[in-house]
Motif scaffolding. Structure first.
Motif, PDB file in Angstrom:
ATOM      1  N   ASN A  60     -12.983  -2.040 -27.530  1.00 29.17           N
ATOM      2  CA  ASN A  60     -11.838  -2.836 -27.089  1.00 29.17           C
ATOM      3  C   ASN A  60     -12.315  -4.025 -26.284  1.00 29.17           C
ATOM      4  O   ASN A  60     -12.874  -3.858 -25.208  1.00 29.17           O
ATOM      5  CB  ASN A  60     -10.912  -1.983 -26.228  1.00 29.17           C
ATOM      6  N   ASP A  61     -12.062  -5.234 -26.796  1.00 24.56           N
ATOM      7  CA  ASP A  61     -12.619  -6.385 -26.106  1.00 24.56           C
ATOM      8  C   ASP A  61     -11.608  -7.193 -25.301  1.00 24.56           C
ATOM      9  O   ASP A  61     -11.928  -8.260 -24.815  1.00 24.56           O
ATOM     10  CB  ASP A  61     -13.407  -7.270 -27.070  1.00 24.56           C
ATOM     11  N   ASN A  62     -10.392  -6.688 -25.155  1.00 22.63           N
ATOM     12  CA  ASN A  62      -9.457  -7.331 -24.229  1.00 22.63           C
ATOM     13  C   ASN A  62      -9.664  -6.724 -22.852  1.00 22.63           C
ATOM     14  O   ASN A  62      -8.964  -5.805 -22.449  1.00 22.63           O
ATOM     15  CB  ASN A  62      -8.013  -7.121 -24.664  1.00 22.63           C
ATOM     16  N   ILE A  63     -10.655  -7.238 -22.119  1.00 19.73           N
ATOM     17  CA  ILE A  63     -11.024  -6.559 -20.877  1.00 19.73           C
ATOM     18  C   ILE A  63     -10.796  -7.416 -19.642  1.00 19.73           C
ATOM     19  O   ILE A  63     -11.192  -7.028 -18.552  1.00 19.73           O
ATOM     20  CB  ILE A  63     -12.495  -6.081 -20.914  1.00 19.73           C
ATOM     21  N   SER A  64     -10.145  -8.561 -19.774  1.00 21.75           N
ATOM     22  CA  SER A  64      -9.894  -9.377 -18.587  1.00 21.75           C
ATOM     23  C   SER A  64      -8.938  -8.661 -17.652  1.00 21.75           C
ATOM     24  O   SER A  64      -9.053  -8.744 -16.441  1.00 21.75           O
ATOM     25  CB  SER A  64      -9.265 -10.712 -18.960  1.00 21.75           C
ATOM     26  N   THR A  65      -7.966  -7.974 -18.230  1.00 22.94           N
ATOM     27  CA  THR A  65      -7.034  -7.180 -17.441  1.00 22.94           C
ATOM     28  C   THR A  65      -7.123  -5.740 -17.931  1.00 22.94           C
ATOM     29  O   THR A  65      -7.082  -5.488 -19.128  1.00 22.94           O
ATOM     30  CB  THR A  65      -5.596  -7.694 -17.611  1.00 22.94           C
ATOM     31  N   LEU A  66      -7.273  -4.812 -16.996  1.00 20.43           N
ATOM     32  CA  LEU A  66      -7.422  -3.403 -17.344  1.00 20.43           C
ATOM     33  C   LEU A  66      -6.176  -2.677 -16.868  1.00 20.43           C
ATOM     34  O   LEU A  66      -5.595  -3.043 -15.834  1.00 20.43           O
ATOM     35  CB  LEU A  66      -8.668  -2.849 -16.657  1.00 20.43           C
ATOM     36  N   TYR A  67      -5.761  -1.651 -17.590  1.00 23.32           N
ATOM     37  CA  TYR A  67      -4.512  -0.983 -17.237  1.00 23.32           C
ATOM     38  C   TYR A  67      -4.775   0.392 -16.652  1.00 23.32           C
ATOM     39  O   TYR A  67      -5.645   1.125 -17.130  1.00 23.32           O
ATOM     40  CB  TYR A  67      -3.580  -0.952 -18.443  1.00 23.32           C
ATOM     41  N   VAL A  68      -4.042   0.703 -15.604  1.00 22.08           N
ATOM     42  CA  VAL A  68      -4.249   1.944 -14.882  1.00 22.08           C
ATOM     43  C   VAL A  68      -3.148   2.925 -15.280  1.00 22.08           C
ATOM     44  O   VAL A  68      -1.965   2.560 -15.268  1.00 22.08           O
ATOM     45  CB  VAL A  68      -4.237   1.690 -13.364  1.00 22.08           C
ATOM     46  N   VAL A  69      -3.546   4.123 -15.673  1.00 21.30           N
ATOM     47  CA  VAL A  69      -2.573   5.109 -16.159  1.00 21.30           C
ATOM     48  C   VAL A  69      -2.692   6.418 -15.386  1.00 21.30           C
ATOM     49  O   VAL A  69      -3.742   6.741 -14.837  1.00 21.30           O
ATOM     50  CB  VAL A  69      -2.772   5.396 -17.668  1.00 21.30           C
ATOM     51  N   GLY A  70      -1.586   7.143 -15.352  1.00 21.48           N
ATOM     52  CA  GLY A  70      -1.591   8.467 -14.734  1.00 21.48           C
ATOM     53  C   GLY A  70      -1.607   9.539 -15.820  1.00 21.48           C
ATOM     54  O   GLY A  70      -2.151   9.330 -16.904  1.00 21.48           O
ATOM     55  N   LYS A  71      -0.952  10.647 -15.542  1.00 20.35           N
ATOM     56  CA  LYS A  71      -0.863  11.730 -16.514  1.00 20.35           C
ATOM     57  C   LYS A  71      -0.160  11.263 -17.777  1.00 20.35           C
ATOM     58  O   LYS A  71       0.788  10.476 -17.709  1.00 20.35           O
ATOM     59  CB  LYS A  71      -0.031  12.879 -15.912  1.00 20.35           C
TER      60      LYS A  71
END
Lengths: 480, 480
Positions: free
Chosen positions: A181-192
């Motif tokens: 996955n090369d869209n790495i400028s913004t990373l997403y934080v996830v829970g359960k």
């Protein structure tokens, strides 16, 4: 402040006389493939080119040359080329079904879905059956979204990090995922259950101290859209945030994918192209390759409707036959008044549609817009009405050899009809699209025919009505 | 294949009944600022919001509240908010000139230039004089590009790596520059004097072996544009490559900046908006806040021109006064023929302008397009002409109580005039914009009035001419 050395002293007036060399990479790629160099050498050089240029070279190649190219590229490289090709489905059919399936697995999922939409269903089934089940399900899910929903435009190329991670662990997780996955400028934080919690900029992750926790640097109120949002409803939002990517959530707030800036370009291009086409009375956008049959299908409905509406206008014009019979000279200016009213109505329509597309208006703002359009129409009408009154009066006196007072009585009718028609056209051109938007009908498509008809009717009734009363009933002119 | 867990089982039909919670971050920010929490707490929470949402909250705040917000944000954070605000120049004036200058230094240079264009020249001078000389020069350079050149849209937020570096050195150089420049998905490789050599994807840099050299993994034929390229000439290219950033070079091939996908969104939006406006007879796009004076200025020129051209049409209509005087019934259908011809011309015009914008056509393709448009116009004309012939014939017989043969003779004239007018309108609607493009005049702006006039003339001459010959000269109808 960003890199400055780059622009230091770079005066745009420098070197303008020096010819700028325009690159023609497609030609270079063709020469390279036909150069007789070894496979190894060609493969090495191909890596220097952008996938889009290789894709543009494809139609120029013979089938044999294409097969050589396919053999030179690995699946990942060929998948990227296919993402850029307009006829990717045809080229994929030139490959073995096994390789085609492997290429589909490597492609950006949204691009793969677009490609499969162009493929006949039998071929599609074969390819899908050969794909990894997980990849297949992912494509099926993307394909299941309606074309006007955001879900149909998202990509699953993004990096999700678990909120429980430390910075160090997050970095490791990022590097693992970054290979795919090369869209790495913004990373997403996830829970359960991959429930969406927020976003972290790559830059912030890099500069964060190793011992802080990921959740401490997470922006928890980062913008998002829902996969089931209608594209036209959130396009403005996507443009406003102007981010490299915006997360797309399920209704239960799990992250499903992202909309990248490149996706937004496509969407903006499509949506505006559609509106543009509709304003011109086409039911959808056309391009050069459109078959004639399709073009006729796209244009005929509006024309048919207009023919029927035109007959309504003709009926009303017909009511003034007696007036025209008595004073034939006035019919020469009918086209002028109708054209002007139509133009003013179209101007108001175009402005209103753009405003409606861009912003959510309150009732007060809508009234304000209508008021403003009528003011503009009225002021323009006063200017043009006065020009018509004086100019056309002189014209009639000169060319039709009428006494001055009669000439100016006629041009007075023209001027007043013009003014009234312009004010009412402005009103109609603004109110009709607002009304259609309100009742949930696409204003860009529906407004045109109705506005043309109403402005025609208004123009005809004002002009001939005024002429009948002023010129014939009051002044007893006639038989000129 | 990219992250799959994300979409696994995410059927879009799931949960559609569950209400989607729409975020209203602007309201949240307002409440936060008015909550009476400590500065520390508010500052902590503000970090969770996107700069665009803070920017949208600004106009809702009182001056006092805004001052509190300014104090809570550092220069970098406030600069980002200003990049998203439509009235950034006004807000900057609320700060001390020293802080305003510091904010300008921190903003993306292209955004800072846009802001300064809105500022009055005195204020601008003060701010510029307080800026770091290097930053100031950079803004001056960007500002020196004409609005229709790519240079005016580029940003200097990019990372340049020296081609002589090893992978390890390149990584170090990247991390140093990344603090100021966050467009790091694609890195640019430069030689002496920052001359452009090619590009490296961040992903490829990360997976490269530490002992290879940077030049070995550089794509030397990566696409680029020149700062002095006209935007409309390379927009299609920028869209096609669909990259996160494309480098912008000086004429001597030094790298000056990059065009990001976000910049392309803006450009596409602007360019298409302009074409849309021009098609509707506006000289430029308008928005809700446009003052009435400006709106009048944008619309009056086209209307004036149309008034004059309308007079030409009226003169020609006037030549058929004798025909109309003899057979008044026919004038009722003039509006129908002119409206239809105008609509067909507009359809062809809209298609042609989009095609001309998207592609470079050969002479052969242009002839093909004209041929195709005329075929479509002709086939639609045959269908509508036949409908008019039968429908209007019946209509005249029924409502005007004319003998059947006379009614159908009139509707025959209408049908034939409609067909001819539609074919010729298709030709004019295609040929006129191609001609204007050829001679270097903007086809979207110039074509409309000319096409309307020509189609009106063609419609009038065919209709009344045919009626004069067939109905009056041959059939001796009259005084109906």
């Amino acid at each position: 402040m960003r890199i400055l050395q780059a622009v230091k002293g770079a005066n745009p007036m420098d070197n303008t006389m020096e010819a700028r060399v325009q690159q023609d990479y497609v030609q270079e790629i063709l020469s390279l493939l036909r150069s007789g160099k070894s496979d190894e050498e060609i493969r090495d050089h191909l890596g220097d080119y952008h996938a889009n240029d290789i894709a543009e070279a494809l139609p120029e190649l013979s089938l044999e040359e294409r097969h050589r190219l396919y053999a030179l590229l690995n699946n990942e490289g060929l998948a990227e080329v296919m993402e850029y090709s307009d006829e990717a489905d045809d080229y994929l059919e030139e490959l073995s079904p096994q390789r085609a399936a492997a290429i589909l697995e490597e492609m950006e999922p949204d691009e793969a879905v677009d490609l499969l939409k162009e493929t006949d269903s039998r071929q599609k089934k074969v390819w899908m059956s050969l794909m990894d089940p997980e990849d297949r399900r992912s494509l099926q899910t993307l394909a299941s979204y309606d074309e006007d929903l955001i879900g149909s435009r998202m990509t699953t190329n993004f990096v999700a990090l678990n909120s429980g991670l430390s910075i160090k662990e997050a970095m490791r997780s990022l590097i693992e995922q970054a290979a795919d996955n090369d869209n790495i400028s913004t990373l997403y934080v996830v829970g359960k259950n991959r429930s969406y919690l927020g976003a972290v900029e790559l830059k912030d992750l890099i500069i964060a101290r190793r011992d802080t926790k990921l959740c401490d640097i997470t922006a928890t109120s980062y913008p998002y859209v829902y996969a089931n949002d209608r594209i036209e409803d959130c396009l403005e939002k996507l443009k406003d945030y102007s981010e490299r990517s915006i997360p797309v959530l399920s209704d239960s707030k799990r992250i499903l994918g992202v909309i990248t800036a490149q996706d937004v370009i496509e969407v903006v291009d499509d949506e505006m192209g559609e509106d543009y086409a509709k304003l011109a009375g086409l039911t959808a956008e056309e391009d050069l390759k459109e078959p004639i049959r399709e073009s006729i299908k796209k244009r005929l409905p509006w024309l048919m409707l207009l023919l029927v509406l035109g007959l309504v206008v003709s009926t009303v014009v017909g009511m003034f036959e007696a007036v025209v019979a008595k004073l034939t000279i006035i019919m020469a200016f009918q086209s002028l008044i109708l054209d002007m009213a139509g133009n003013v109505g179209t101007q108001s329509l175009a402005v209103t549609i753009r405003v409606l597309m861009d912003e959510k208006l309150t009732g007060r703002q809508k009234l304000g817009l209508i008021g403003k359009e009528m003011t503009v129409g009225g002021l323009n009408g006063i200017i043009l009405g006065f020009l018509a009154l004086s100019g056309i009066g002189a014209y009639i006196a000169l060319f039709k050899h009428l006494p001055l007072h009669q000439a100016f009585l006629i041009s007075f009718c023209i001027g007043i009809a013009l003014l009234l028609a312009m004010v009412i056209s402005s009103f109609v051109g603004t109110a009709v699209p607002i009304f259609f938007k309100r009742v949930g009908v696409d204003p860009a498509a529906a407004s045109g025919p109705l506005i043309t008809t109403i402005t025609d009717l208004v123009g005809v009734v004002t002009y001939y009505g005024l002429s009948a009363i002023l010129l014939i009933d009051i002044m007893h002119m006639g038989a000129i």
